[in-house]
Design an enzyme around this catalytic site. Structure first.
Site: not given
Ligand code: F6P
Length: 562
Positions: A209, A215, A269-270, A355, A386, A515
Site C-alpha cells: 500500500k 521487508e 491494509g488488513r 491489528e 492432537h 517500524k
Molecule cells: O503491519 C502493519 C501494516 O501497515 C499492515 O496494516 C499492512 O498490511 C502491512 O503493514 C504492509 O504494509 P504495506 O502494504 O504498506 O507494505
C-alpha cells in the site's frame, strides 16, 4: 471533557449483574430446553450457512442485555458512517471503505464529494485484463515464454489475504500456473522461494500500500536484481507489476506505468484483499472466481447492514466475544476450520482482529479501563485435536472457539472420508459443551469391567467438566463465494467489537512504532564505527544485545565466506 467509560454505563452494570447470576449455569442445564437450537441459530439458505451459537453460555436474557448495549451505542449510526464514506478512521483522517470494493449494487459512494465507484470499476476492469492475459498466455516474459510462476512480494495485509485465499481455493487454480508468496525479511524465506524459479516465465507482483515497507522493498530489490542481471533493465516491463497507493515510489522502483495497479487510502491494509491487492488471486483462480469472492462478501455486507441485531451474524459474533472477553475474563479465542485448505485462515483472522482491536485509547483519546482485542489463534481440525485441544477440554482457562465446517467435501477418496472429518467436528463441540461426569465414567468402567481396583483415581482424571463455549459455522461447501462471505463475517464482527469498545479499529500506531525503531537501529547496525557507549539513549539491554550481535556478526559472516 470527561468521557463516560463503557464500564460506567447502565448497560455494563446490567450485564455485570446478569453475569453474576448466570456464570455458574452449565450448558447441560441450558440444553434441557429442547428448543435451544432454534432459539440460538441463524440460517442463511441463500449463501448456504447455518450459524449455531446455542453452545454458548448465554440465555435469552443475556442476549437481550447484550443487544440492549448495542442499541445504546447506536451501532447502526456507525454502520451507516462506514458504508457512506465518513472518516471513521479519524487518527489518519480516512474513510474506511473496503465495502465499496465489493459494492455489487454499484450505487454511488462518495469520498470528499467524489463518487469512487467509477474508479473501483476501472480497477476491476484492469485486474480482469491483466489476470486474463497472464492466464491465457498473451502476457509473455522477455524471452517470449508464457508465465508459469507468479511471486507476490508483500507483508501483513499485502500478503496474508492473497496467500490465504489462494491456498484455500487451490482447487480452482489453473494447471501450469504456480503462485508463491515472499513476505519475511529473513533471507531464508527469499532464498527458498527464488531459487526454484525459472525467471524467464516468472512475474513478480510487488504488493505494498505504502511502497515504503522495508521487508517488501528489500525482497523486491533482490528480485529486480535477479531479473536485471539476467535480462537487462528493459525486462522489468514484462516481469514486474506493482500494487500500491504510492504511484511515485512504484515508478521510481522501475515498474512500468501501465503495470501499476492503484488502490486508495480508504482501504486499510488488513481489509485490502478485495482491492487490486487481490490481483494474485484473480490470476491464480481466474477473474470470475475473484468476482464470486466479492459477491459473497457483498451478500454479508447486505446482511450486516439490514438485518436486525438479534439475527445479525457479525453482531452476534461480536457480542459473544465481548461477553467472554469482558465478563468471563477469557483472554483468547480459537478459530478452528475443519478444512486443510483453510490452514492459513486463523492467521488471517489473527491480523484482522488483533491489528484492528489491540487498542487501549478510546475515541475520545482517553485510556480505557477494560480489556479490548482477544488473542486470536487456531489451527485446522483434526490436527489441532492432537496438539492443543487437551487444554481446551481440561485446562483451567476458558477459550471460546469457532468451529468452521463444510457439508460438501471437495474430493472423496472413499465415501466415509469427509464424514470422518465431520464426525470430529460435531464430536468436539459436543464434548466441549457437555464434558463427561465422574458418574458417567464409573458406569462405563464398570460396564467394561476395566481397572476396577483404581476406579476412583482413574475416573477423577478422566472427568471433563464441559461448559466450554463453541460456535459452529457450517457452510454448504468451500467455494469462492462462501469464502468471501466467511471473511466478511469476521470483518464486520471486528468492526462491531471496535464500536462496543469505543476504539478506532482502523489505525495501527503500535506497528508503526516498531517500524520506526527498526529503521533507527538499522542505521546503528550499519555504522562501521559502532561504539556501544555512543548509543547511551538506548537501554542497557538493547545496547548490550546490539553490541554482542555486531561484534559476532562480522566474525560469523566472514567465517561463512571463507
Ligand atoms: O503491519 C502493519 C501494516 O501497515 C499492515 O496494516 C499492512 O498490511 C502491512 O503493514 C504492509 O504494509 P504495506 O502494504 O504498506 O507494505
Amino acid at each position: 471533557m470527561k468521557t463516560i467509560q463503557l464500564t460506567e454505563t447502565q448497560q455494563w452494570h446490567n450485564l455485570k449483574r446478569h453475569y453474576a447470576k448466570i456464570r455458574k449455569l452449565h450448558l447441560r442445564y441450558l440444553f434441557e430446553d429442547q428448543d435451544r437450537f432454534n432459539k440460538f441459530s441463524v440460517h442463511d439458505d441463500k449463501i448456504g450457512l447455518v450459524f449455531d451459537y446455542s453452545k454458548n453460555i448465554i440465555t435469552l436474557e443475556s442476549k437481550e442485555l447484550l443487544v440492549d448495549l448495542i442499541r445504546s451505542i447506536k451501532l447502526n449510526d456507525y454502520i451507516d458512517k462506514m458504508f457512506t464514506g465518513n472518516n471513521i478512521n479519524f487518527t489518519e483522517n480516512r474513510a474506511v471503505l473496503h465495502v465499496a470494493l465489493r459494492n455489487k449494487s454499484n450505487c454511488p459512494i462518495y469520498v470528499q464529494g467524489k463518487d469512487i465507484m467509477p474508479d473501483i470499476n476501472l480497477m476491476l476492469y484492469k485486474m480482469k485484463w491483466c489476470s486474463d492475459a497472464i492466464r491465457n498466455g498473451s502476457w509473455r516474459g522477455i524471452t517470449g515464454k508464457k508465465i508459469t510462476d507468479i511471486v507476490n512480494i508483500g507483508i501483513g495485509g499485502s500478503d496474508l489475504g492473497p496467500r490465504m485465499i489462494c491456498e484455500a481455493l487451490q482447487s480452482y487454480s489453473k494447471q501450469g500456473l504456480n503462485i508463491h508468496f515472499v513476505s519475511n525479511i529473513d533471507t531464508s524465506d527469499i532464498y527458498t522461494q527464488y531459487s526454484k524459479l525459472n525467471l524467464e516465465s516468472t512475474i513478480f507482483i510487488i504488493s505494498s500500500k505504502t511502497f515504503t515497507t522495508a521487508e517488501t522493498l528489500v525482497n523486491a530489490r533482490i528480485a529486480k536484481q535477479l531479473i536485471v542481471s539476467k535480462f537487462g533493465y528493459n525486462a522489468l516491463k514484462q516481469h514486474f507489476i506493482a500494487i500500491s497507493t504510492n504511484n511515485v515510489k512504484a515508478l521510481e522502483f522501475g515498474v512500468d506505468k501501465n503495470n501499476i495497479f492503484k488502490f486508495w487510502d480508504f482501504v486499510c491494509g488488513r481489509y485490502s484483499v478485495w482491492s487490486s491487492i487481490g490481483l494474485p488471486i484473480a490470476c491464480y483462480i481466474g477473474f470470475n472466481n475473484f468476482v464470486e469472492l466479492l459477491n459473497g462478501a457483498y451478500h454479508i455486507d447486505q446482511h450486516f447492514r439490514y438485518t436486525k441485531y438479534e439475527n445479525n451474524i457479525p453482531v452476534i459474533m461480536a457480542i459473544l466475544s465481548f461477553w467472554y472477553n469482558n465478563f468471563f475474563n477469557a483472554y483468547s479465542h480459537a478459530i478452528l476450520p475443519y478444512s486443510q485448505y483453510l490452514h492459513i485462515f486463523p492467521k488471517y483472522i489473527q491480523q484482522l482482529e488483533m491489528e484492528s482491536n489491540g487498542k487501549s485509547i478510546n475515541m475520545e483519546s482517553h485510556a480505557i479501563n477494560y480489556h479490548t482485542g482477544s488473542i486470536i489463534w487456531g489451527d485446522v481440525g483434526t490436527n489441532a485435536q492432537h496438539s492443543f485441544f487437551q487444554l481446551l477440554h481440561q485446562g483451567t482457562r476458558l477459550i471460546p472457539c469457532d468451529f468452521i465446517g463444510f457439508i460438501k467435501p471437495f474430493q472423496q477418496f472413499n465415501k466415509n472420508h469427509h464424514k470422518l472429518l465431520m464426525a470430529n467436528y460435531f464430536a468436539q463441540t459436543k464434548a466441549l459443551a457437555f464434558g463427561v461426569t465422574k458418574q458417567e465414567i464409573i458406569e462405563k468402567l464398570v460396564n467394561d469391567k476395566n481397572n476396577l481396583q483404581d476406579i476412583d483415581i482413574i475416573s477423577a482424571h478422566k472427568v471433563c467438566v464441559g461448559n466450554k463455549p463453541t460456535t459452529s459455522i457450517l457452510f454448504r461447501e468451500l467455494n469462492p463465494k462462501i469464502l468471501g462471505a466467511l471473511i466478511a463475517l469476521y470483518e464486520h464482527k471486528t468492526f462491531v467489537q471496535g464500536v462496543i469498545w469505543n476504539i478506532n479499529s482502523f489505525d495501527q500506531w503500535g506497528v508503526e512504532l516498531g517500524k520506526s525503531v527498526a529503521t533507527e537501529i538499522m542505521l546503528v547496525l550499519n555504522d562501521n564505527r559502532f561504539n556501544m557507549n555512543k548509543i547511551t539513549k538506548y537501554d542497557v539491554s538493547t545496547r548490550n544485545l546490539i553490541n554482542i550481535f555486531t561484534s559476532q556478526y562480522n566474525i560469523a559472516t566472514n567465517a561463512k565466506l571463507r
